[in-house]
Design a protein around this motif. Structure first.
Motif, PDB file in Angstrom:
ATOM      1  N   LEU A  23      39.219  90.034-148.536  1.00  0.00           N
ATOM      2  CA  LEU A  23      39.057  91.013-149.785  1.00  0.00           C
ATOM      3  C   LEU A  23      39.701  90.287-150.815  1.00  0.00           C
ATOM      4  N   LEU A  24      40.668  89.418-150.667  1.00  0.00           N
ATOM      5  CA  LEU A  24      41.129  88.503-151.721  1.00  0.00           C
ATOM      6  C   LEU A  24      40.532  87.413-152.257  1.00  0.00           C
ATOM      7  N   LEU A  25      39.475  86.813-151.344  1.00  0.00           N
ATOM      8  CA  LEU A  25      38.864  85.651-151.590  1.00  0.00           C
ATOM      9  C   LEU A  25      37.771  85.752-153.000  1.00  0.00           C
ATOM     10  N   TYR A  32      35.188  77.653-153.553  1.00  0.00           N
ATOM     11  CA  TYR A  32      35.301  78.248-152.207  1.00  0.00           C
ATOM     12  C   TYR A  32      34.342  77.540-151.442  1.00  0.00           C
ATOM     13  N   LYS A  33      33.305  76.974-151.942  1.00  0.00           N
ATOM     14  CA  LYS A  33      32.524  76.123-151.394  1.00  0.00           C
ATOM     15  C   LYS A  33      33.266  74.939-150.397  1.00  0.00           C
ATOM     16  N   GLU A  34      33.908  74.463-151.276  1.00  0.00           N
ATOM     17  CA  GLU A  34      34.855  73.295-150.740  1.00  0.00           C
ATOM     18  C   GLU A  34      35.786  73.552-149.559  1.00  0.00           C
ATOM     19  N   TYR A  35      36.127  74.877-149.538  1.00  0.00           N
ATOM     20  CA  TYR A  35      37.042  75.256-148.512  1.00  0.00           C
ATOM     21  C   TYR A  35      36.614  75.792-147.439  1.00  0.00           C
ATOM     22  N   ARG A  36      35.567  76.710-147.547  1.00  0.00           N
ATOM     23  CA  ARG A  36      35.017  77.520-146.567  1.00  0.00           C
ATOM     24  C   ARG A  36      35.044  76.965-145.064  1.00  0.00           C
ATOM     25  N   ASP A  37      34.355  75.562-144.939  1.00  0.00           N
ATOM     26  CA  ASP A  37      33.955  75.002-143.755  1.00  0.00           C
ATOM     27  C   ASP A  37      35.369  74.359-143.010  1.00  0.00           C
ATOM     28  N   ARG A  38      36.331  74.491-143.780  1.00  0.00           N
ATOM     29  CA  ARG A  38      37.734  74.087-143.318  1.00  0.00           C
ATOM     30  C   ARG A  38      38.543  75.201-142.904  1.00  0.00           C
ATOM     31  N   ALA A  39      38.201  76.371-143.078  1.00  0.00           N
ATOM     32  CA  ALA A  39      38.996  77.598-142.870  1.00  0.00           C
ATOM     33  C   ALA A  39      38.429  78.186-141.291  1.00  0.00           C
ATOM     34  N   ALA A  40      39.319  78.030-140.555  1.00  0.00           N
ATOM     35  CA  ALA A  40      39.103  78.592-139.224  1.00  0.00           C
ATOM     36  C   ALA A  40      39.756  79.938-138.878  1.00  0.00           C
ATOM     37  N   GLU A  43      44.888  82.730-141.671  1.00  0.00           N
ATOM     38  CA  GLU A  43      45.953  81.928-142.107  1.00  0.00           C
ATOM     39  C   GLU A  43      45.639  80.621-142.859  1.00  0.00           C
ATOM     40  N   ASP A  44      44.492  80.108-142.521  1.00  0.00           N
ATOM     41  CA  ASP A  44      43.887  78.983-143.327  1.00  0.00           C
ATOM     42  C   ASP A  44      43.800  79.299-144.736  1.00  0.00           C
ATOM     43  N   TRP A  45      43.080  80.507-144.859  1.00  0.00           N
ATOM     44  CA  TRP A  45      42.633  80.692-146.013  1.00  0.00           C
ATOM     45  C   TRP A  45      43.898  81.358-146.966  1.00  0.00           C
ATOM     46  N   ILE A  46      44.922  81.637-146.244  1.00  0.00           N
ATOM     47  CA  ILE A  46      46.219  82.046-147.058  1.00  0.00           C
ATOM     48  C   ILE A  46      46.656  80.633-147.556  1.00  0.00           C
ATOM     49  N   ALA A  47      46.774  79.644-146.768  1.00  0.00           N
ATOM     50  CA  ALA A  47      47.469  78.208-147.234  1.00  0.00           C
ATOM     51  C   ALA A  47      46.528  77.779-148.167  1.00  0.00           C
ATOM     52  N   GLU A  52      45.235  76.275-153.776  1.00  0.00           N
ATOM     53  CA  GLU A  52      44.202  76.373-154.998  1.00  0.00           C
ATOM     54  C   GLU A  52      44.042  77.962-155.143  1.00  0.00           C
ATOM     55  N   PRO A  53      44.680  78.241-156.501  1.00  0.00           N
ATOM     56  CA  PRO A  53      44.768  79.590-156.855  1.00  0.00           C
ATOM     57  C   PRO A  53      43.441  80.273-157.062  1.00  0.00           C
ATOM     58  N   ARG A  54      42.537  79.348-157.667  1.00  0.00           N
ATOM     59  CA  ARG A  54      41.215  79.614-158.042  1.00  0.00           C
ATOM     60  C   ARG A  54      40.279  80.462-156.938  1.00  0.00           C
ATOM     61  N   LEU A  55      40.683  80.288-155.625  1.00  0.00           N
ATOM     62  CA  LEU A  55      40.114  81.086-154.442  1.00  0.00           C
ATOM     63  C   LEU A  55      40.570  82.469-154.544  1.00  0.00           C
ATOM     64  N   ILE A  56      41.697  82.638-155.384  1.00  0.00           N
ATOM     65  CA  ILE A  56      42.005  84.309-155.302  1.00  0.00           C
ATOM     66  C   ILE A  56      41.047  85.117-156.387  1.00  0.00           C
ATOM     67  N   LYS A  57      40.597  86.124-156.001  1.00  0.00           N
ATOM     68  CA  LYS A  57      39.735  86.970-156.754  1.00  0.00           C
ATOM     69  C   LYS A  57      40.861  87.717-157.855  1.00  0.00           C
ATOM     70  N   ARG A  58      40.374  87.721-159.084  1.00  0.00           N
ATOM     71  CA  ARG A  58      41.432  88.418-159.891  1.00  0.00           C
ATOM     72  C   ARG A  58      40.572  89.407-160.950  1.00  0.00           C
ATOM     73  N   PRO A  59      41.272  90.230-161.546  1.00  0.00           N
ATOM     74  CA  PRO A  59      42.651  90.406-161.395  1.00  0.00           C
ATOM     75  C   PRO A  59      43.173  91.244-160.410  1.00  0.00           C
ATOM     76  N   ILE A  60      44.316  91.157-160.165  1.00  0.00           N
ATOM     77  CA  ILE A  60      45.023  92.114-159.027  1.00  0.00           C
ATOM     78  C   ILE A  60      46.030  92.743-159.516  1.00  0.00           C
ATOM     79  N   LEU A  61      45.888  94.183-159.292  1.00  0.00           N
ATOM     80  CA  LEU A  61      46.855  95.195-159.788  1.00  0.00           C
ATOM     81  C   LEU A  61      47.515  95.808-158.416  1.00  0.00           C
ATOM     82  N   VAL A  62      49.009  95.826-158.291  1.00  0.00           N
ATOM     83  CA  VAL A  62      49.543  96.578-157.115  1.00  0.00           C
ATOM     84  C   VAL A  62      50.503  97.578-157.765  1.00  0.00           C
ATOM     85  N   GLU A  63      50.132  98.836-157.636  1.00  0.00           N
ATOM     86  CA  GLU A  63      50.857  99.742-157.924  1.00  0.00           C
ATOM     87  C   GLU A  63      51.114 101.106-157.051  1.00  0.00           C
TER      88      GLU A  63
END
Length: 82
Positions: A23-25, A32-40, A43-47, A52-63
């Protein structure tokens, strides 16, 4: 702090709050295309998102224990009115 990349712990927290790393991706990100085949695993995605912060969907609001990810006009309007 605003403007600093998120740590793996911060990303892990957001993923848990959201209900999963997927849900964060930002699958629309060119990176994303560069990383998707490397993520198993989530935890891989988190790393990768910490690297590479551009992999994170934005904006994010926590309240109040709630999280909004990406822009949804109705959801954001409702959150602001609370």
């Amino acid at each position: 702090m605003i403007g600093e990349p998120l740590s793996t712990d911060e990303i892990r927290f957001l993923a848990e709050l959201a209900g999963g790393v997927e849900l964060l991706l930002s699958k629309k990100s060119p990176k994303y295309k560069e990383y998707r085949d490397r993520a198993a695993s989530p935890e891989d995605w988190i790393a990768f998102m910490a690297e590479e912060p551009r992999l994170i969907k934005r904006p994010i609001l926590v309240e109040g224990g709630q999280i909004l990810i990406g822009f949804d006009q109705d959801a954001w309007t409702a959150a602001v009115k609370r």
